[in-house]
Design a protein around this motif. Structure first.
Motif, short mmCIF file in Angstrom:
data_model
loop_
_atom_site.label_atom_id
_atom_site.label_comp_id
_atom_site.label_asym_id
_atom_site.label_seq_id
_atom_site.Cartn_x
_atom_site.Cartn_y
_atom_site.Cartn_z
N ASP A 1 67.34 25.84 76.81
CA ASP A 1 66.94 27.15 76.73
C ASP A 1 65.88 27.18 77.76
N ALA A 2 65.39 27.94 78.36
CA ALA A 2 64.56 28.43 79.44
C ALA A 2 63.00 28.42 78.54
N LEU A 3 61.94 28.05 78.60
CA LEU A 3 61.17 28.39 78.27
C LEU A 3 59.49 28.55 79.66
N VAL A 4 58.22 29.12 78.29
CA VAL A 4 57.35 29.59 79.63
C VAL A 4 56.54 28.91 78.35
N VAL A 5 55.06 28.53 78.95
CA VAL A 5 54.34 27.81 78.50
C VAL A 5 52.97 29.32 78.19
N LEU A 6 52.85 29.97 77.56
CA LEU A 6 51.45 31.31 77.88
C LEU A 6 50.40 30.68 77.06
N GLY A 7 48.92 31.12 77.21
CA GLY A 7 47.75 30.84 76.36
C GLY A 7 47.05 32.11 76.87
N ALA A 8 46.32 32.41 75.95
CA ALA A 8 45.04 33.45 75.80
C ALA A 8 43.50 32.37 75.26
N ALA A 9 42.32 32.87 75.85
CA ALA A 9 41.09 32.28 74.74
C ALA A 9 40.18 32.51 75.88
N ARG A 10 39.21 32.29 75.46
CA ARG A 10 37.65 33.31 75.74
C ARG A 10 36.79 32.68 75.95
N LEU A 11 36.45 32.96 77.56
CA LEU A 11 35.32 31.83 78.00
C LEU A 11 34.19 33.35 78.15
#
Length: 286
Positions: free
Chosen positions: A265-275
């Protein structure tokens, strides 16, 4: 370059131009990533339209709608230099002359996870305004092309699903994420960062690259290892003073977690974070 404020003015302007439009919607405060999308859209239609509208419907009550940067003169100069034909810049009363009580509800299987989980109602606001913009831009021509950036990966997928399910005569084209030389994804909200925070901000993309490397190394065992990999990635960012919402590996096709026995499966790495006070998002296709 022509500037129009109302939907009737936009439709009248486009009715005088032959062919089909190419459209790049924005909330203004333009950076090189937006301009790259404009350049990408230029050969995809006969008239290049870009919109500037900060959409209240996609902001939660505690978010930065009122303080979101408005840089009108600079935005127009950049769009004109990029070859934009028409700038559609409605005032709120132009796009929403009465309370927008009709809203689009996107598929919760796609829209209520990740960004939708941490920003409930966000994608309903996005879909509602995009549907209205599509109606305004493509009314005269009966269809055309719209370009959206991959940086907002889940948003791109939600819009594509909306177009498919409503059989809209719009081809949605994806534009690659534009990055600063150190790898930070370009974002209008980067302007909120202090000098020290800007130096630190690249750590989000580095964390995603490390998680992608570990995901590939895990191979068929990724589904079993994934919770520990995601936890370790979030802990590493948190140790640097970030407040992570998520760092995760998902299937590109539906943003669901990879499943056992679905190798390839084609994958994607995702992220969200507060700085500090700034929330950043990023992703990398694997």
């Amino acid at each position: 370059m022509q500037i129009v404020r109302t939907i009737p003015e936009l439709r009248a302007a486009l009715a005088k131009r032959p062919g089909r439009p190419a459209f790049v919607p924005t909330m203004g405060n333009l950076h090189d990533g937006h301009i790259a999308l404009v350049h990408q859209a230029r050969p995809l239609g006969d008239t290049l339209v870009s919109s500037i509208f900060v959409n209240r419907l996609q902001f939660l009550p505690h978010e930065d709608f009122d303080s979101y940067p408005r840089t009108w003169d600079a935005d127009c100069a950049r769009l004109q230099a990029a070859g934009c034909d028409i700038v559609f810049a409605p005032r709120e009363a132009d796009l929403y002359p009465e309370p927008q009580t009709f809203r689009l509800q996107p598929d919760p299987q796609l829209a209520d996870m990740l960004e939708g989980h941490f920003r409930p109602g966000f994608f309903a606001g996005v879909c509602t305004v995009v549907m209205k913009l599509f109606s305004a831009v493509f009314f005269a021509s009966g269809g055309g092309t719209a370009v959206f950036g991959k940086k907002d990966y889940q948003q791109l997928m939600v819009i594509r699903r909306m177009v498919q399910q409503f059989a809209l005569p719009v081809e949605v084209v994806a534009g690659d994420t534009a990055r600063a030389p150190d790898g930070l994804a370009l974002s209008s909200r980067n302007g909120y960062l202090s000098e020290a925070e800007r130096a630190e901000a690249v750590q989000l993309s580095l964390a995603l690259r490390a998680l992608a490397h570990e995901a590939v190394a895990a191979g068929p065992d990724l589904p079993a290892q994934l919770p520990a990999l995601e936890q370790r990635a979030q802990q590493a960012l948190a140790a640097r003073g970030w407040q992570p919402d998520y760092l995760t590996v998902r299937r590109r096709g539906d943003l669901q977690p990879p499943q056992t026995g679905a190798a390839g499966d084609a994958l994607v790495v995702l992220g969200a974070a507060r700085l500090g006070k700034t929330r950043l998002i990023d992703n990398l296709e694997v």
